[in-house]
Design a protein around this motif. Structure first.
Motif, PDB file in Angstrom:
ATOM      1  N   PHE A 234      42.991  47.600  37.755  1.00  0.00           N
ATOM      2  CA  PHE A 234      42.722  49.019  37.527  1.00  0.00           C
ATOM      3  C   PHE A 234      41.929  49.211  36.236  1.00  0.00           C
ATOM      4  CE2 PHE A 234      45.014  53.359  38.121  1.00  0.00           C
ATOM      5  CZ  PHE A 234      43.877  53.869  38.731  1.00  0.00           C
ATOM      6  N   GLU A 235      42.341  48.508  35.181  1.00  0.00           N
ATOM      7  CA  GLU A 235      41.618  48.598  33.908  1.00  0.00           C
ATOM      8  C   GLU A 235      40.225  47.995  34.037  1.00  0.00           C
ATOM      9  OE1 GLU A 235      40.301  48.894  29.953  1.00  0.00           O
ATOM     10  OE2 GLU A 235      41.775  50.026  31.119  1.00  0.00           O
ATOM     11  N   ALA A 236      40.087  46.904  34.795  1.00  0.00           N
ATOM     12  CA  ALA A 236      38.762  46.318  35.003  1.00  0.00           C
ATOM     13  C   ALA A 236      37.855  47.306  35.728  1.00  0.00           C
ATOM     14  CB  ALA A 236      38.880  45.021  35.806  1.00  0.00           C
ATOM     15  N   ALA A 237      38.414  48.061  36.680  1.00  0.00           N
ATOM     16  CA  ALA A 237      37.633  49.076  37.381  1.00  0.00           C
ATOM     17  C   ALA A 237      37.184  50.162  36.421  1.00  0.00           C
ATOM     18  CB  ALA A 237      38.458  49.676  38.520  1.00  0.00           C
ATOM     19  N   ARG A 238      38.058  50.578  35.515  1.00  0.00           N
ATOM     20  CA  ARG A 238      37.669  51.591  34.533  1.00  0.00           C
ATOM     21  C   ARG A 238      36.537  51.072  33.642  1.00  0.00           C
ATOM     22  NH1 ARG A 238      40.037  54.373  29.895  1.00  0.00           N
ATOM     23  NH2 ARG A 238      41.201  52.510  29.330  1.00  0.00           N
ATOM     24  N   GLN A 239      36.635  49.798  33.232  1.00  0.00           N
ATOM     25  CA  GLN A 239      35.578  49.224  32.404  1.00  0.00           C
ATOM     26  C   GLN A 239      34.260  49.121  33.175  1.00  0.00           C
ATOM     27  OE1 GLN A 239      36.719  45.662  30.276  1.00  0.00           O
ATOM     28  NE2 GLN A 239      38.729  46.461  29.733  1.00  0.00           N
ATOM     29  N   ALA A 240      34.335  48.795  34.456  1.00  0.00           N
ATOM     30  CA  ALA A 240      33.114  48.739  35.264  1.00  0.00           C
ATOM     31  C   ALA A 240      32.502  50.126  35.407  1.00  0.00           C
ATOM     32  CB  ALA A 240      33.426  48.148  36.642  1.00  0.00           C
ATOM     33  N   PRO A 252      39.435  58.711  32.302  1.00  0.00           N
ATOM     34  CA  PRO A 252      39.408  59.238  33.663  1.00  0.00           C
ATOM     35  C   PRO A 252      40.182  60.554  33.783  1.00  0.00           C
ATOM     36  CG  PRO A 252      40.124  56.933  33.610  1.00  0.00           C
ATOM     37  CD  PRO A 252      40.197  57.454  32.219  1.00  0.00           C
ATOM     38  N   ALA A 253      39.532  61.557  34.371  1.00  0.00           N
ATOM     39  CA  ALA A 253      40.230  62.776  34.751  1.00  0.00           C
ATOM     40  C   ALA A 253      40.931  62.574  36.093  1.00  0.00           C
ATOM     41  CB  ALA A 253      39.245  63.942  34.835  1.00  0.00           C
ATOM     42  N   SER A 254      40.380  61.723  36.937  1.00  0.00           N
ATOM     43  CA  SER A 254      41.047  61.319  38.172  1.00  0.00           C
ATOM     44  C   SER A 254      40.685  59.871  38.442  1.00  0.00           C
ATOM     45  CB  SER A 254      40.633  62.205  39.353  1.00  0.00           C
ATOM     46  OG  SER A 254      39.270  62.025  39.676  1.00  0.00           O
ATOM     47  N   MET A 255      41.636  59.161  39.003  1.00  0.00           N
ATOM     48  CA  MET A 255      41.410  57.747  39.300  1.00  0.00           C
ATOM     49  C   MET A 255      42.332  57.354  40.441  1.00  0.00           C
ATOM     50  SD  MET A 255      43.054  56.328  35.723  1.00  0.00           S
ATOM     51  CE  MET A 255      44.432  57.227  34.958  1.00  0.00           C
ATOM     52  N   SER A 256      41.793  56.633  41.389  1.00  0.00           N
ATOM     53  CA  SER A 256      42.595  56.169  42.515  1.00  0.00           C
ATOM     54  C   SER A 256      42.148  54.766  42.880  1.00  0.00           C
ATOM     55  CB  SER A 256      42.442  57.103  43.719  1.00  0.00           C
ATOM     56  OG  SER A 256      41.099  57.127  44.178  1.00  0.00           O
ATOM     57  N   VAL A 257      43.089  53.981  43.371  1.00  0.00           N
ATOM     58  CA  VAL A 257      42.775  52.607  43.759  1.00  0.00           C
ATOM     59  C   VAL A 257      43.615  52.236  44.968  1.00  0.00           C
ATOM     60  CG1 VAL A 257      44.488  51.630  42.164  1.00  0.00           C
ATOM     61  CG2 VAL A 257      42.586  50.213  42.940  1.00  0.00           C
ATOM     62  N   VAL A 258      43.006  51.500  45.885  1.00  0.00           N
ATOM     63  CA  VAL A 258      43.709  50.946  47.040  1.00  0.00           C
ATOM     64  C   VAL A 258      43.537  49.435  46.982  1.00  0.00           C
ATOM     65  CG1 VAL A 258      43.831  50.818  49.551  1.00  0.00           C
ATOM     66  CG2 VAL A 258      43.347  53.007  48.435  1.00  0.00           C
ATOM     67  N   PHE A 259      44.651  48.721  47.052  1.00  0.00           N
ATOM     68  CA  PHE A 259      44.628  47.264  46.985  1.00  0.00           C
ATOM     69  C   PHE A 259      44.719  46.694  48.400  1.00  0.00           C
ATOM     70  CE2 PHE A 259      46.425  48.708  42.959  1.00  0.00           C
ATOM     71  CZ  PHE A 259      45.616  48.048  42.050  1.00  0.00           C
ATOM     72  N   ALA A 260      43.801  45.781  48.734  1.00  0.00           N
ATOM     73  CA  ALA A 260      43.757  45.206  50.074  1.00  0.00           C
ATOM     74  C   ALA A 260      44.379  43.823  50.136  1.00  0.00           C
ATOM     75  CB  ALA A 260      42.310  45.143  50.569  1.00  0.00           C
ATOM     76  N   VAL A 285      32.415  57.310  39.773  1.00  0.00           N
ATOM     77  CA  VAL A 285      31.975  55.937  40.029  1.00  0.00           C
ATOM     78  C   VAL A 285      32.937  55.288  41.016  1.00  0.00           C
ATOM     79  CG1 VAL A 285      31.405  53.702  39.012  1.00  0.00           C
ATOM     80  CG2 VAL A 285      31.083  55.791  37.668  1.00  0.00           C
ATOM     81  N   ARG A 286      32.376  54.598  42.011  1.00  0.00           N
ATOM     82  CA  ARG A 286      33.193  53.791  42.923  1.00  0.00           C
ATOM     83  C   ARG A 286      33.040  52.329  42.547  1.00  0.00           C
ATOM     84  NH1 ARG A 286      31.869  55.340  48.367  1.00  0.00           N
ATOM     85  NH2 ARG A 286      29.980  54.060  48.166  1.00  0.00           N
ATOM     86  N   VAL A 287      34.165  51.642  42.407  1.00  0.00           N
ATOM     87  CA  VAL A 287      34.172  50.232  42.019  1.00  0.00           C
ATOM     88  C   VAL A 287      34.866  49.434  43.114  1.00  0.00           C
ATOM     89  CG1 VAL A 287      34.879  48.537  40.294  1.00  0.00           C
ATOM     90  CG2 VAL A 287      34.245  50.866  39.576  1.00  0.00           C
ATOM     91  N   THR A 288      34.232  48.363  43.551  1.00  0.00           N
ATOM     92  CA  THR A 288      34.807  47.502  44.581  1.00  0.00           C
ATOM     93  C   THR A 288      34.935  46.089  44.037  1.00  0.00           C
ATOM     94  OG1 THR A 288      33.786  48.823  46.334  1.00  0.00           O
ATOM     95  CG2 THR A 288      34.578  46.635  46.941  1.00  0.00           C
ATOM     96  N   GLY A 289      36.111  45.513  44.176  1.00  0.00           N
ATOM     97  CA  GLY A 289      36.338  44.134  43.790  1.00  0.00           C
ATOM     98  C   GLY A 289      36.368  43.244  45.020  1.00  0.00           C
ATOM     99  N   ARG A 290      35.602  42.157  44.989  1.00  0.00           N
ATOM    100  CA  ARG A 290      35.523  41.257  46.140  1.00  0.00           C
ATOM    101  C   ARG A 290      35.728  39.819  45.678  1.00  0.00           C
ATOM    102  NH1 ARG A 290      33.495  43.383  50.734  1.00  0.00           N
ATOM    103  NH2 ARG A 290      32.705  41.371  51.464  1.00  0.00           N
ATOM    104  N   GLN A 291      36.397  39.065  46.532  1.00  0.00           N
ATOM    105  CA  GLN A 291      36.698  37.674  46.214  1.00  0.00           C
ATOM    106  C   GLN A 291      36.631  36.875  47.509  1.00  0.00           C
ATOM    107  OE1 GLN A 291      40.760  36.654  44.706  1.00  0.00           O
ATOM    108  NE2 GLN A 291      39.656  36.070  42.848  1.00  0.00           N
ATOM    109  N   GLY A 292      35.823  35.808  47.498  1.00  0.00           N
ATOM    110  CA  GLY A 292      35.681  35.002  48.710  1.00  0.00           C
ATOM    111  C   GLY A 292      35.139  35.789  49.887  1.00  0.00           C
ATOM    112  N   PHE A 297      40.044  45.222  46.205  1.00  0.00           N
ATOM    113  CA  PHE A 297      40.452  46.595  45.930  1.00  0.00           C
ATOM    114  C   PHE A 297      39.218  47.487  45.926  1.00  0.00           C
ATOM    115  CE2 PHE A 297      39.222  45.099  41.735  1.00  0.00           C
ATOM    116  CZ  PHE A 297      38.566  46.191  41.185  1.00  0.00           C
ATOM    117  N   THR A 298      39.479  48.777  46.091  1.00  0.00           N
ATOM    118  CA  THR A 298      38.448  49.799  45.948  1.00  0.00           C
ATOM    119  C   THR A 298      39.011  50.907  45.077  1.00  0.00           C
ATOM    120  OG1 THR A 298      37.549  49.315  48.141  1.00  0.00           O
ATOM    121  CG2 THR A 298      36.918  51.410  47.132  1.00  0.00           C
ATOM    122  N   ALA A 299      38.260  51.302  44.058  1.00  0.00           N
ATOM    123  CA  ALA A 299      38.719  52.330  43.133  1.00  0.00           C
ATOM    124  C   ALA A 299      37.634  53.389  42.980  1.00  0.00           C
ATOM    125  CB  ALA A 299      39.056  51.729  41.762  1.00  0.00           C
ATOM    126  N   VAL A 300      38.056  54.621  42.796  1.00  0.00           N
ATOM    127  CA  VAL A 300      37.150  55.734  42.513  1.00  0.00           C
ATOM    128  C   VAL A 300      37.661  56.423  41.255  1.00  0.00           C
ATOM    129  CG1 VAL A 300      36.162  57.907  43.316  1.00  0.00           C
ATOM    130  CG2 VAL A 300      36.555  56.050  44.941  1.00  0.00           C
TER     131      VAL A 300
END
Length: 312
Positions: A234-240, A252-260, A285-292, A297-300
């Motif tokens: 979540f913090e990495a998404a904020r930094q991105a 962030p005034a609003s922040m949401s994240v869904v972990f897959a 800002v929308r931030v997406t984390g991808r691995q392999g 996760f996807t965060a807005v």
């Protein structure tokens, strides 16, 4: 009729203290909820303290506290209730499914850091597997100095040690292997003050960074873990979001994240950020984390460039 000294009856409900073990923290200074009491089978009230001098969840600038402390408080309070009120055993492993927080950054002045925070909690979607708690959702309202300053909700799954061993077969000893250190972005580019708190490494591609994993970080990895904790992502998404938008700091005034899925310690995790909209008042800002090749996760996140007066 003679009037004597009538006995004083304290009508306040008895409160239970939050411990480091219940909040899954190793240092008292990292535990933000302090006490709670039960209102009904599904409703509770906490008292929390948001210190102005916390080394990681400290002020986001000279005047305001970091809204990320709201998400961390919600996470801790949820685990406290899972253990103490819903019977999750101490060895339960928690899996964060989603987290969303709306706050008013202007309502978090450092000058009010000494004021206690009152948190009203509603528990719903309580699921059990036999006698064990399998998961639940917690929804919270945060008030300080009599003013609503934030709302939040999160859903967490509970996994038994045996099920977790099956789920994480081959990965449980990952924390025993050192994670190579990567060069980080300049702290100012991600809204942090210390290089040790930077979670992004450059990739040479615009809008894409690699996750920096430091298993020795005292606040993001307070104890051994075989994967990257959700709050670190979540913090990495904020930094991105800060790096992509140029809004530094990014409160962030609003922040949401869904972990897959789990973010593994040793596999490269790439964070891509897309600025969805910007105007004189806010940036999203929308931030997406991808691995392999898979989404982790996807965060807005939406930051107020000017003070936001409503809580959503």
């Amino acid at each position: 009729m003679a009037v004597g000294n009538a006995p004083h009856h304290d009508r306040r409900p008895p409160q239970t203290a939050v411990t480091r073990e219940l909040a899954h923290r190793t240092a008292d200074t990292d535990v933000f909820p302090t006490h709670w009491h039960r209102i009904s089978d599904t409703r509770f009230r906490f008292i929390a303290h948001w210190p102005a001098d916390h080394p990681f969840f400290g002020p986001v600038d000279e005047r305001h506290q970091d809204p990320m402390i709201v998400g961390e408080t919600l996470r801790q309070a949820s685990m406290v209730l899972a253990h103490a009120e819903f019977g999750a055993p101490p060895d339960t492993r928690f899996v964060m499914a989603d987290l969303a927080v709306g706050t008013d950054p202007a309502a978090l002045p450092v000058s009010e850091a000494g004021e206690p925070v009152e948190i009203d909690v509603e528990c719903s979607e309580v699921r059990r597997r036999g006698r064990r708690l399998a998961g639940m959702r917690t929804t919270m309202e945060f008030r300080r100095a009599g003013r609503l300053v934030a709302r939040g909700t999160g859903s967490t799954g509970c996994v038994s040690p045996l099920a977790y061993r099956r789920l994480r077969a081959g990965r449980l000893d990952a924390w025993d292997t050192p994670v190579p250190s990567l060069p980080g972005l300049p702290p100012r580019a991600v809204g942090r003050a210390r290089p040790a708190d930077v979670l992004l490494a450059p990739t040479g591609r615009p809008g894409v960074w690699r996750l920096r994993v430091d298993t020795g970080h005292p606040h993001l990895f307070p104890r051994p873990n075989d994967h990257v904790p959700g709050m670190a992502l979540f913090e990495a998404a904020r930094q991105a979001a800060a790096a992509a938008s140029g809004v530094c700091p990014f409160p962030p005034a609003s922040m949401s994240v869904v972990f897959a899925r789990y973010a593994e310690l040793h596999d490269p995790c790439l964070l891509g950020a897309e600025v969805l909209g910007a105007d004189p008042q806010r940036v999203t800002v929308r931030v997406t984390g991808r691995q392999g090749g898979e989404t982790v996760f996807t965060a807005v996140l939406t930051s107020a460039c000017a003070p936001v007066r409503s809580v959503g």
